[in-house]
Design a protein around this motif. Structure first.
Motif, short mmCIF file in Angstrom:
data_model
loop_
_atom_site.label_atom_id
_atom_site.label_comp_id
_atom_site.label_asym_id
_atom_site.label_seq_id
_atom_site.Cartn_x
_atom_site.Cartn_y
_atom_site.Cartn_z
N ASN A 196 43.27 29.07 41.04
CA ASN A 196 44.58 28.21 41.94
C ASN A 196 46.02 29.45 40.47
O ASN A 196 46.20 29.07 39.69
CB ASN A 196 45.09 26.57 41.86
CG ASN A 196 45.44 26.13 40.41
OD1 ASN A 196 45.44 24.92 40.08
ND2 ASN A 196 45.63 26.83 38.65
N HIS A 197 46.68 29.78 41.94
CA HIS A 197 47.46 30.89 41.67
C HIS A 197 46.86 32.17 40.36
O HIS A 197 48.06 33.27 40.34
CB HIS A 197 48.36 30.05 40.42
CG HIS A 197 48.74 29.10 41.49
ND1 HIS A 197 49.58 28.42 42.64
CD2 HIS A 197 48.75 27.87 40.94
CE1 HIS A 197 49.67 27.32 43.22
NE2 HIS A 197 49.79 26.64 41.77
N ARG A 216 56.04 28.22 53.76
CA ARG A 216 54.86 29.70 53.60
C ARG A 216 55.70 30.80 53.25
O ARG A 216 57.33 31.04 53.34
CB ARG A 216 54.90 29.51 54.96
CG ARG A 216 53.42 31.01 55.56
CD ARG A 216 53.11 31.29 56.41
NE ARG A 216 52.46 32.16 57.15
CZ ARG A 216 51.03 32.31 56.50
NH1 ARG A 216 50.52 31.20 56.33
NH2 ARG A 216 50.53 33.45 57.42
N HIS A 217 55.09 31.58 51.55
CA HIS A 217 55.82 32.41 51.74
C HIS A 217 55.67 33.57 51.96
O HIS A 217 54.68 34.06 52.87
CB HIS A 217 54.97 32.71 50.16
CG HIS A 217 56.01 33.95 49.57
ND1 HIS A 217 56.14 35.16 49.86
CD2 HIS A 217 56.70 33.50 47.99
CE1 HIS A 217 57.03 35.69 48.61
NE2 HIS A 217 56.88 35.41 47.67
N ASP A 246 48.56 39.51 51.52
CA ASP A 246 49.59 38.65 51.60
C ASP A 246 49.23 37.02 50.83
O ASP A 246 49.18 36.24 50.68
CB ASP A 246 50.11 38.85 53.39
CG ASP A 246 51.52 39.32 53.91
OD1 ASP A 246 51.70 39.62 52.50
OD2 ASP A 246 51.75 39.75 54.26
N TRP A 247 47.19 36.95 51.67
CA TRP A 247 46.89 35.92 51.34
C TRP A 247 47.50 35.48 49.73
O TRP A 247 47.41 34.37 49.69
CB TRP A 247 45.47 35.33 51.42
CG TRP A 247 44.78 36.18 51.39
CD1 TRP A 247 44.08 37.48 51.18
CD2 TRP A 247 43.83 35.40 50.01
NE1 TRP A 247 43.07 38.06 49.99
CE2 TRP A 247 43.28 36.66 49.80
CE3 TRP A 247 44.24 35.10 49.18
CZ2 TRP A 247 41.81 36.53 48.08
CZ3 TRP A 247 43.47 34.19 47.51
CH2 TRP A 247 42.54 35.74 47.13
N VAL A 248 47.25 35.95 48.63
CA VAL A 248 47.46 36.18 47.36
C VAL A 248 48.03 35.25 46.74
O VAL A 248 48.78 34.70 46.56
CB VAL A 248 46.60 37.18 47.05
CG1 VAL A 248 47.00 37.37 45.09
CG2 VAL A 248 45.47 37.85 47.09
N ALA A 305 49.71 31.75 46.27
CA ALA A 305 50.39 31.64 44.35
C ALA A 305 51.44 31.02 44.98
O ALA A 305 52.33 29.95 43.96
CB ALA A 305 51.06 33.00 44.09
N TYR A 306 52.38 30.93 45.34
CA TYR A 306 53.38 30.09 45.96
C TYR A 306 53.35 29.15 47.39
O TYR A 306 54.41 28.97 47.80
CB TYR A 306 54.88 31.38 46.47
CG TYR A 306 54.83 31.94 44.84
CD1 TYR A 306 56.01 32.10 44.17
CD2 TYR A 306 54.66 33.41 45.22
CE1 TYR A 306 56.33 32.50 43.41
CE2 TYR A 306 54.83 34.45 44.19
CZ TYR A 306 55.90 34.13 43.31
OH TYR A 306 56.46 34.93 42.17
#
Length: 315
Positions: free
Chosen positions: A46-47, A198-199, A208-210, A214-215
């Motif tokens: 995760n993250h 959603r970031h 962007d999916w990374v 992460a957020y």
């Protein structure tokens, strides 16, 4: 100049960005190559916690990387100025860290891995940098000043140990203290436990999916960064995502700290810490008061997430 003596006598060394900007750019890209090797071989955590490097008593390390039934690790040694690869079958390789292009570093590292029967395929474009060049074609970045490489590592050593003191105060989900080679920065992140909006993404050369993974949850994050762009000097930072109302106006310590409207985070110049009468206390005050602002204004359940730093001791 005896770099090792300088590191011992000046634990918080001067690190003016202009004096080592070219070395910084080159070392940054070298760490990206090594970090991408860890990324390519590791299961997703995760993250993106599986991609980072970790500060050591001599430099930075990948820690152990899986490779079939073996493991290996890659270490930057900023005292002897060498890069070393060690494999669990007892084999190892090493070569000097010296002025050489990113392409030459990449070619040498991959050749040494192949000789150890560690064949790794990488995505060759750097992350989070503007106008990236493929690693195997980058002859532009080729500087290496060992004095400033050692100073950078020594600054990381100081930040790492203080960040670990700060991390120990938190019982909730919290990242390790680790070095993200994208920015690059040494960071530690606390989580409220609640999902985040959603970031928007938009970080250069990073999917962007990374960023959104992460957020995925609310955070208060802090770190150390050598500087660049709107902050042309080494600095500590702290931010909240999502940023709660009133955060930018929060009163934080020490007095040298300020909120950057461009970066949307609090900034404390490294020199303000380095030159403080008690650098550890100055940095801990910044970390704590910026977290206090994020947690209080964001209505975190602080009673269940925190502990008194003195409440646990030696067994």
């Amino acid at each position: 100049m005896d770099i090792q003596t300088t590191s011992r006598t000046e634990p918080w060394p001067s690190l003016p960005l202009e004096a080592w900007r070219d070395t910084y750019a080159t070392v940054h890209l070298w760490t990206q190559i090594v970090g991408k090797i860890r990324l390519a071989q590791s299961p997703w955590i995760n993250h993106a916690w599986h991609v980072t490097l970790v500060v050591t008593a001599r430099g930075l390390t990948t820690t152990s990387i899986p490779y079939g039934t073996r493991t290996f690790q890659i270490d930057f040694d900023f005292i002897a100025h060498r890069l070393t690869i060690q494999s669990s079958d007892g084999r190892m390789a090493s070569f000097p860290l010296q002025a050489q292009s990113v392409a030459a570093f990449y070619t040498r590292l991959m050749a040494e891995l192949d000789a150890l029967q560690l064949h790794v395929d990488l995505h060759l474009l750097p992350c989070e940098v503007a106008d990236p060049q493929p690693f195997d074609q980058d002859e532009t970045h080729c500087a290496y000043d060992p004095e400033f490489a050692a100073r950078f590592w020594q600054a990381l050593v100081q930040a790492d140990r203080v960040f670990k003191q700060f991390r120990a105060r938190f019982m909730g989900k919290c990242s390790p203290v680790h070095f993200f080679w994208g920015a690059p920065d040494l960071a530690v992140t606390r989580f409220s436990g609640r999902p985040a909006p959603r970031h928007p993404g938009g970080i250069p050369n990073l999917p962007d999916w990374v960023t959104r993974e992460a957020y995925s949850h609310e955070v208060s994050s802090c770190g150390f960064w050598p500087g660049g762009g709107p902050i042309p000097y080494a600095a500590f930072y702290s931010y909240a995502y999502p940023e709660p109302a009133g955060y930018a106006k929060a009163k934080v310590e020490p007095a040298a700290a300020f909120y950057s409207t461009e970066l949307r985070e609090f900034i404390l110049p490294y020199d303000a810490v380095r030159q403080a009468a008690a650098p550890d206390d100055a940095l801990l005050a910044f970390l704590q008061t910026t977290y206090d602002a994020a947690a209080d204004l964001g209505a975190w359940d602080r009673a269940s997430l925190e502990r008194d730093g003195d409440s646990l001791g030696p067994a």
